[in-house]
Design an enzyme around this catalytic site. Structure first.
Site, PDB file in Angstrom:
ATOM      1  N   LYS A   1      -2.753   2.695   0.336  1.00 44.13           N
ATOM      2  CA  LYS A   1      -2.188   3.680   1.065  1.00 44.13           C
ATOM      3  C   LYS A   1      -2.792   5.248   0.425  1.00 44.13           C
ATOM      4  CE  LYS A   1       1.976   1.493   2.902  1.00 44.13           C
ATOM      5  NZ  LYS A   1       3.275   1.141   2.676  1.00 44.13           N
TER       6      LYS A   1
ATOM      7  N   ARG B   1       2.917  -6.733  -0.364  1.00 47.93           N
ATOM      8  CA  ARG B   1       2.382  -6.618   0.895  1.00 47.93           C
ATOM      9  C   ARG B   1       1.091  -6.088   1.076  1.00 47.93           C
ATOM     10  NH1 ARG B   1       1.993  -3.542   5.204  1.00 47.93           N
ATOM     11  NH2 ARG B   1       2.241  -4.232   7.405  1.00 47.93           N
TER      12      ARG B   1
HETATM   13  N1  HH2 Z   1       3.822  -0.693   5.193  1.00 55.39           N
HETATM   14  C1  HH2 Z   1       3.160  -0.722   6.337  1.00 55.39           C
HETATM   15  C2  HH2 Z   1       3.793  -1.392   7.294  1.00 55.39           C
HETATM   16  N2  HH2 Z   1       4.807  -2.065   7.176  1.00 55.39           N
HETATM   17  N3  HH2 Z   1       6.599  -3.059   5.902  1.00 55.39           N
HETATM   18  C3  HH2 Z   1       6.976  -3.168   4.619  1.00 55.39           C
HETATM   19  N4  HH2 Z   1       8.001  -4.043   4.256  1.00 55.39           N
HETATM   20  N5  HH2 Z   1       6.550  -2.350   3.618  1.00 55.39           N
HETATM   21  C4  HH2 Z   1       5.593  -1.632   3.617  1.00 55.39           C
HETATM   22  O1  HH2 Z   1       5.308  -0.672   2.558  1.00 55.39           O
HETATM   23  C5  HH2 Z   1       4.918  -1.315   5.017  1.00 55.39           C
HETATM   24  C6  HH2 Z   1       5.467  -2.075   5.845  1.00 55.39           C
HETATM   25  C7  HH2 Z   1       2.083   0.214   6.658  1.00 55.39           C
HETATM   26  O2  HH2 Z   1       0.739  -0.429   6.304  1.00 55.39           O
HETATM   27  P1  HH2 Z   1      -0.163  -1.120   7.587  1.00 55.39           P
HETATM   28  O3  HH2 Z   1       0.653  -2.077   8.082  1.00 55.39           O
HETATM   29  O4  HH2 Z   1      -1.251  -1.379   6.735  1.00 55.39           O
HETATM   30  O5  HH2 Z   1      -0.492  -0.031   8.458  1.00 55.39           O
HETATM   31  P2  HH2 Z   1      -0.066   0.315  10.020  1.00 55.39           P
HETATM   32  O6  HH2 Z   1       1.445   0.507   9.614  1.00 55.39           O
HETATM   33  O7  HH2 Z   1      -0.866   1.529  10.094  1.00 55.39           O
HETATM   34  O8  HH2 Z   1      -0.197  -0.819  10.647  1.00 55.39           O
END
Ligand code: HH2
Length: 271
Positions: free
Chosen positions: A205, A239
Protein backbone atom coordinates in the site's frame (compact mmCIF):
# COMPACT_ATOMS: atom_id res chain seq x y z
CA UNK A 1 -4.76 -14.73 2.85
CA UNK A 2 -3.37 -14.44 -0.68
CA UNK A 3 -4.77 -11.70 -2.91
CA UNK A 4 -6.02 -12.67 -6.35
CA UNK A 5 -7.23 -9.64 -8.27
CA UNK A 6 -9.08 -10.55 -11.47
CA UNK A 7 -9.31 -6.90 -12.46
CA UNK A 8 -7.87 -4.60 -15.13
CA UNK A 9 -7.24 -1.75 -12.70
CA UNK A 10 -6.11 -2.92 -9.23
CA UNK A 11 -3.48 -0.61 -7.80
CA UNK A 12 -0.55 -3.02 -7.79
CA UNK A 13 -1.36 -5.89 -10.16
CA UNK A 14 -4.25 -4.69 -12.34
CA UNK A 15 -4.51 -6.61 -15.63
CA UNK A 16 -1.98 -9.30 -14.72
CA UNK A 17 -4.49 -12.07 -13.92
CA UNK A 18 -7.46 -11.24 -16.13
CA UNK A 19 -7.78 -14.57 -17.93
CA UNK A 20 -9.08 -17.58 -16.02
CA UNK A 21 -5.89 -19.53 -16.75
CA UNK A 22 -3.47 -16.90 -15.44
CA UNK A 23 -5.65 -16.18 -12.42
CA UNK A 24 -5.97 -19.85 -11.45
CA UNK A 25 -2.24 -20.41 -11.97
CA UNK A 26 -1.46 -17.45 -9.73
CA UNK A 27 -3.90 -18.74 -7.10
CA UNK A 28 -2.18 -22.13 -7.19
CA UNK A 29 1.18 -20.37 -6.79
CA UNK A 30 -0.07 -18.43 -3.74
CA UNK A 31 -1.38 -21.66 -2.23
CA UNK A 32 1.99 -23.32 -2.86
CA UNK A 33 3.66 -20.41 -1.06
CA UNK A 34 1.52 -21.18 1.99
CA UNK A 35 -1.69 -19.17 1.66
CA UNK A 36 -4.55 -20.71 3.67
CA UNK A 37 -7.19 -18.50 2.08
CA UNK A 38 -7.34 -17.08 -1.47
CA UNK A 39 -9.25 -13.79 -1.70
CA UNK A 40 -10.61 -13.43 -5.24
CA UNK A 41 -11.73 -9.94 -6.28
CA UNK A 42 -13.30 -8.64 -9.49
CA UNK A 43 -13.60 -4.96 -8.58
CA UNK A 44 -10.78 -2.65 -7.54
CA UNK A 45 -11.28 -0.56 -4.41
CA UNK A 46 -8.27 1.68 -5.01
CA UNK A 47 -8.85 5.41 -4.56
CA UNK A 48 -10.67 6.71 -7.63
CA UNK A 49 -11.71 3.25 -8.90
CA UNK A 50 -14.81 3.04 -11.08
CA UNK A 51 -17.67 0.73 -10.02
CA UNK A 52 -18.08 -2.58 -11.89
CA UNK A 53 -21.40 -3.99 -13.03
CA UNK A 54 -22.30 -7.16 -11.06
CA UNK A 55 -22.68 -9.24 -14.22
CA UNK A 56 -19.15 -8.30 -15.28
CA UNK A 57 -17.82 -8.87 -11.75
CA UNK A 58 -19.36 -12.38 -11.69
CA UNK A 59 -17.90 -13.15 -15.11
CA UNK A 60 -14.44 -12.28 -13.76
CA UNK A 61 -14.50 -14.15 -10.46
CA UNK A 62 -16.88 -17.12 -10.73
CA UNK A 63 -14.88 -19.35 -13.14
CA UNK A 64 -11.69 -18.70 -11.13
CA UNK A 65 -13.40 -19.50 -7.82
CA UNK A 66 -14.95 -22.66 -9.27
CA UNK A 67 -11.57 -24.01 -10.30
CA UNK A 68 -9.70 -23.01 -7.15
CA UNK A 69 -12.42 -24.31 -4.83
CA UNK A 70 -12.56 -27.62 -6.68
CA UNK A 71 -8.92 -28.26 -5.74
CA UNK A 72 -10.12 -28.31 -2.14
CA UNK A 73 -6.83 -27.45 -0.42
CA UNK A 74 -7.45 -23.78 0.44
CA UNK A 75 -10.45 -21.79 1.56
CA UNK A 76 -11.70 -19.47 -1.19
CA UNK A 77 -12.92 -15.99 -0.35
CA UNK A 78 -14.72 -13.48 -2.54
CA UNK A 79 -13.81 -9.81 -2.17
CA UNK A 80 -17.10 -8.12 -2.99
CA UNK A 81 -19.76 -5.82 -1.56
CA UNK A 82 -22.53 -7.06 -3.86
CA UNK A 83 -25.06 -9.71 -2.82
CA UNK A 84 -25.43 -11.00 -6.38
CA UNK A 85 -21.68 -11.54 -6.73
CA UNK A 86 -21.32 -13.07 -3.27
CA UNK A 87 -24.19 -15.49 -3.95
CA UNK A 88 -22.65 -16.63 -7.25
CA UNK A 89 -19.24 -16.99 -5.58
CA UNK A 90 -20.69 -19.08 -2.73
CA UNK A 91 -22.51 -21.23 -5.31
CA UNK A 92 -19.15 -21.70 -7.06
CA UNK A 93 -17.47 -22.98 -3.90
CA UNK A 94 -16.30 -19.92 -1.97
CA UNK A 95 -16.95 -20.06 1.79
CA UNK A 96 -15.74 -16.61 2.88
CA UNK A 97 -17.09 -13.15 2.03
CA UNK A 98 -14.68 -10.23 2.36
CA UNK A 99 -16.88 -7.12 2.27
CA UNK A 100 -14.92 -3.86 2.47
CA UNK A 101 -18.15 -2.03 3.31
CA UNK A 102 -18.86 -4.32 6.29
CA UNK A 103 -22.37 -5.17 5.02
CA UNK A 104 -23.36 -1.52 4.47
CA UNK A 105 -23.42 -1.47 0.66
CA UNK A 106 -26.34 -3.83 0.09
CA UNK A 107 -29.12 -4.95 2.35
CA UNK A 108 -29.16 -8.72 2.37
CA UNK A 109 -25.41 -9.41 2.46
CA UNK A 110 -25.46 -10.32 6.16
CA UNK A 111 -28.50 -12.55 5.69
CA UNK A 112 -26.82 -14.32 2.76
CA UNK A 113 -23.65 -14.96 4.78
CA UNK A 114 -25.79 -16.21 7.69
CA UNK A 115 -27.91 -18.48 5.52
CA UNK A 116 -24.87 -20.04 3.80
CA UNK A 117 -22.83 -20.50 6.99
CA UNK A 118 -19.92 -18.60 5.42
CA UNK A 119 -17.05 -16.86 7.19
CA UNK A 120 -16.74 -13.14 6.64
CA UNK A 121 -14.51 -10.13 7.07
CA UNK A 122 -16.01 -6.79 8.06
CA UNK A 123 -13.70 -3.88 7.21
CA UNK A 124 -13.65 -0.24 8.21
CA UNK A 125 -13.72 2.35 5.42
CA UNK A 126 -14.35 6.07 5.80
CA UNK A 127 -16.23 7.40 2.79
CA UNK A 128 -16.30 5.77 -0.65
CA UNK A 129 -13.35 4.46 -2.70
CA UNK A 130 -13.66 7.30 -5.24
CA UNK A 131 -13.12 10.02 -2.65
CA UNK A 132 -11.93 8.34 0.55
CA UNK A 133 -8.39 9.73 0.38
CA UNK A 134 -9.55 13.36 0.08
CA UNK A 135 -8.41 14.74 3.43
CA UNK A 136 -9.71 12.05 5.84
CA UNK A 137 -10.02 13.29 9.45
CA UNK A 138 -10.62 11.63 12.82
CA UNK A 139 -10.51 12.84 16.42
CA UNK A 140 -8.98 9.51 17.43
CA UNK A 141 -8.70 7.09 14.52
CA UNK A 142 -8.36 3.96 16.67
CA UNK A 143 -11.40 4.68 18.87
CA UNK A 144 -13.52 5.56 15.83
CA UNK A 145 -12.51 2.45 13.89
CA UNK A 146 -13.05 0.28 16.97
CA UNK A 147 -16.53 1.72 17.61
CA UNK A 148 -17.44 1.22 13.95
CA UNK A 149 -16.28 -2.42 13.97
CA UNK A 150 -18.12 -3.09 17.25
CA UNK A 151 -21.32 -1.74 15.70
CA UNK A 152 -20.91 -3.76 12.49
CA UNK A 153 -20.13 -6.91 14.51
CA UNK A 154 -23.33 -6.43 16.52
CA UNK A 155 -25.28 -5.83 13.30
CA UNK A 156 -23.96 -9.00 11.66
CA UNK A 157 -24.72 -11.08 14.76
CA UNK A 158 -28.25 -9.59 14.94
CA UNK A 159 -28.71 -10.63 11.29
CA UNK A 160 -27.88 -14.22 12.22
CA UNK A 161 -24.16 -14.53 11.42
CA UNK A 162 -22.55 -16.59 14.21
CA UNK A 163 -19.94 -14.48 15.99
CA UNK A 164 -17.27 -17.13 15.49
CA UNK A 165 -17.60 -16.70 11.72
CA UNK A 166 -16.74 -12.98 11.81
CA UNK A 167 -13.31 -11.41 11.32
CA UNK A 168 -12.62 -7.67 11.69
CA UNK A 169 -10.28 -5.42 9.70
CA UNK A 170 -9.31 -1.78 10.44
CA UNK A 171 -9.05 -1.10 6.68
CA UNK A 172 -5.51 0.16 6.18
CA UNK A 173 -5.53 2.83 3.45
CA UNK A 174 -9.31 3.17 3.28
CA UNK A 175 -9.92 6.82 4.15
CA UNK A 176 -6.70 7.13 6.17
CA UNK A 177 -3.51 9.16 6.04
CA UNK A 178 -0.07 7.62 6.56
CA UNK A 179 -0.22 8.62 10.22
CA UNK A 180 -3.73 7.12 10.63
CA UNK A 181 -2.48 3.81 9.20
CA UNK A 182 0.55 3.78 11.49
CA UNK A 183 -1.53 4.64 14.55
CA UNK A 184 -3.92 1.78 13.76
CA UNK A 185 -1.06 -0.71 13.51
CA UNK A 186 0.68 0.71 16.59
CA UNK A 187 -2.48 0.33 18.69
CA UNK A 188 -3.93 -2.76 17.00
CA UNK A 189 -4.38 -4.47 20.39
CA UNK A 190 -7.33 -2.13 20.93
CA UNK A 191 -9.05 -3.55 17.84
CA UNK A 192 -8.16 -7.10 18.95
CA UNK A 193 -9.94 -6.37 22.26
CA UNK A 194 -13.21 -6.75 20.33
CA UNK A 195 -12.53 -10.47 20.65
CA UNK A 196 -12.63 -11.45 16.99
CA UNK A 197 -9.71 -12.42 14.72
CA UNK A 198 -8.12 -9.30 13.22
CA UNK A 199 -7.39 -9.18 9.49
CA UNK A 200 -4.73 -6.70 8.35
CA UNK A 201 -4.02 -5.58 4.79
CA UNK A 202 -0.85 -3.53 4.46
CA UNK A 203 0.25 -5.25 1.26
CA UNK A 204 2.13 -2.94 -1.15
CA UNK A 205 0.00 0.00 0.00
CA UNK A 206 0.89 3.63 -0.63
CA UNK A 207 1.86 4.40 2.97
CA UNK A 208 4.67 1.83 2.66
CA UNK A 209 5.85 3.64 -0.46
CA UNK A 210 5.78 6.95 1.42
CA UNK A 211 7.93 5.46 4.20
CA UNK A 212 10.42 3.52 2.06
CA UNK A 213 10.42 5.44 -1.23
CA UNK A 214 9.75 2.13 -3.01
CA UNK A 215 7.55 1.67 -6.08
CA UNK A 216 4.47 -0.52 -5.73
CA UNK A 217 6.12 -3.71 -7.01
CA UNK A 218 9.07 -3.33 -4.63
CA UNK A 219 7.21 -3.30 -1.33
CA UNK A 220 7.28 -6.99 -0.35
CA UNK A 221 9.88 -6.46 2.41
CA UNK A 222 7.97 -3.46 3.76
CA UNK A 223 4.78 -5.55 3.64
CA UNK A 224 6.45 -8.35 5.59
CA UNK A 225 7.72 -5.91 8.23
CA UNK A 226 4.30 -4.29 8.63
CA UNK A 227 2.59 -7.68 8.81
CA UNK A 228 4.99 -8.98 11.48
CA UNK A 229 4.47 -5.88 13.62
CA UNK A 230 0.71 -6.19 13.19
CA UNK A 231 0.94 -9.84 14.27
CA UNK A 232 2.78 -8.81 17.42
CA UNK A 233 -0.13 -6.48 18.21
CA UNK A 234 -2.85 -9.05 17.63
CA UNK A 235 -3.49 -9.56 13.89
CA UNK A 236 -3.89 -13.19 12.84
CA UNK A 237 -4.91 -12.97 9.18
CA UNK A 238 -2.66 -11.16 6.69
CA UNK A 239 -4.12 -10.17 3.33
CA UNK A 240 -1.07 -10.03 1.04
CA UNK A 241 0.09 -10.23 -2.57
CA UNK A 242 3.47 -11.83 -1.70
CA UNK A 243 2.73 -14.82 0.51
CA UNK A 244 6.19 -16.40 0.87
CA UNK A 245 8.07 -13.42 2.38
CA UNK A 246 5.21 -12.70 4.76
CA UNK A 247 5.11 -16.31 5.97
CA UNK A 248 8.87 -16.14 6.58
CA UNK A 249 8.55 -12.88 8.52
CA UNK A 250 5.71 -14.31 10.62
CA UNK A 251 7.64 -17.51 11.28
CA UNK A 252 10.62 -15.52 12.60
CA UNK A 253 8.42 -13.15 14.60
CA UNK A 254 6.51 -16.06 16.11
CA UNK A 255 9.61 -18.08 16.91
CA UNK A 256 11.21 -15.06 18.57
CA UNK A 257 8.50 -13.52 20.69
CA UNK A 258 5.28 -15.36 20.20
CA UNK A 259 3.34 -18.39 21.11
CA UNK A 260 4.64 -21.38 19.16
CA UNK A 261 4.34 -20.88 15.43
CA UNK A 262 3.56 -24.02 13.44
CA UNK A 263 5.22 -23.81 10.02
CA UNK A 264 3.55 -25.74 7.23
CA UNK A 265 6.87 -26.51 5.53
CA UNK A 266 9.91 -28.02 7.22
CA UNK A 267 13.52 -27.31 6.32
CA UNK A 268 16.66 -29.01 7.58
CA UNK A 269 17.52 -28.01 11.15
CA UNK A 270 21.13 -27.40 10.11
CA UNK A 271 20.41 -24.99 7.26
N1 HH2 B 1 -7.45 -3.93 0.72
C1 HH2 B 1 -7.78 -3.94 -0.59
C2 HH2 B 1 -8.90 -4.67 -1.03
N2 HH2 B 1 -9.63 -5.42 -0.18
N3 HH2 B 1 -10.01 -6.23 2.00
C3 HH2 B 1 -9.69 -6.26 3.31
N4 HH2 B 1 -10.39 -7.02 4.15
N5 HH2 B 1 -8.63 -5.53 3.81
C4 HH2 B 1 -7.87 -4.74 3.00
O1 HH2 B 1 -6.92 -4.08 3.50
C5 HH2 B 1 -8.18 -4.68 1.60
C6 HH2 B 1 -9.29 -5.45 1.14
C7 HH2 B 1 -6.96 -3.17 -1.55
O2 HH2 B 1 -5.92 -3.96 -2.07
P1 HH2 B 1 -5.94 -4.72 -3.49
O3 HH2 B 1 -6.99 -5.78 -3.51
O4 HH2 B 1 -4.58 -5.21 -3.80
O5 HH2 B 1 -6.23 -3.59 -4.54
P2 HH2 B 1 -7.50 -3.22 -5.38
O6 HH2 B 1 -8.59 -2.87 -4.44
O7 HH2 B 1 -7.03 -2.05 -6.21
O8 HH2 B 1 -7.88 -4.41 -6.22
Amino acid sequence: MGILNVTPDSFSDGGRFLSRETAVAHGRELAAQGADILDVGGESTRPGAEPVDPVEECARVVPVIEELAAAGDVQVSVDTSKVEVARAALDAGASYVNDVTAFRAEAGMAALVAERGADCCLMHMKGQPRTMQDDPRYDDVVSEVKAFLAERLAFAVAEGVPEERIHLDPGIGFGKTVEHNLELIRRLEEIAELGRPVVIGVSRKAFLGRITGREVGERAVATAAGSALAWERGATIFRVHDVAPVRDALAVAGATVGPPWAPTTQTSSTS
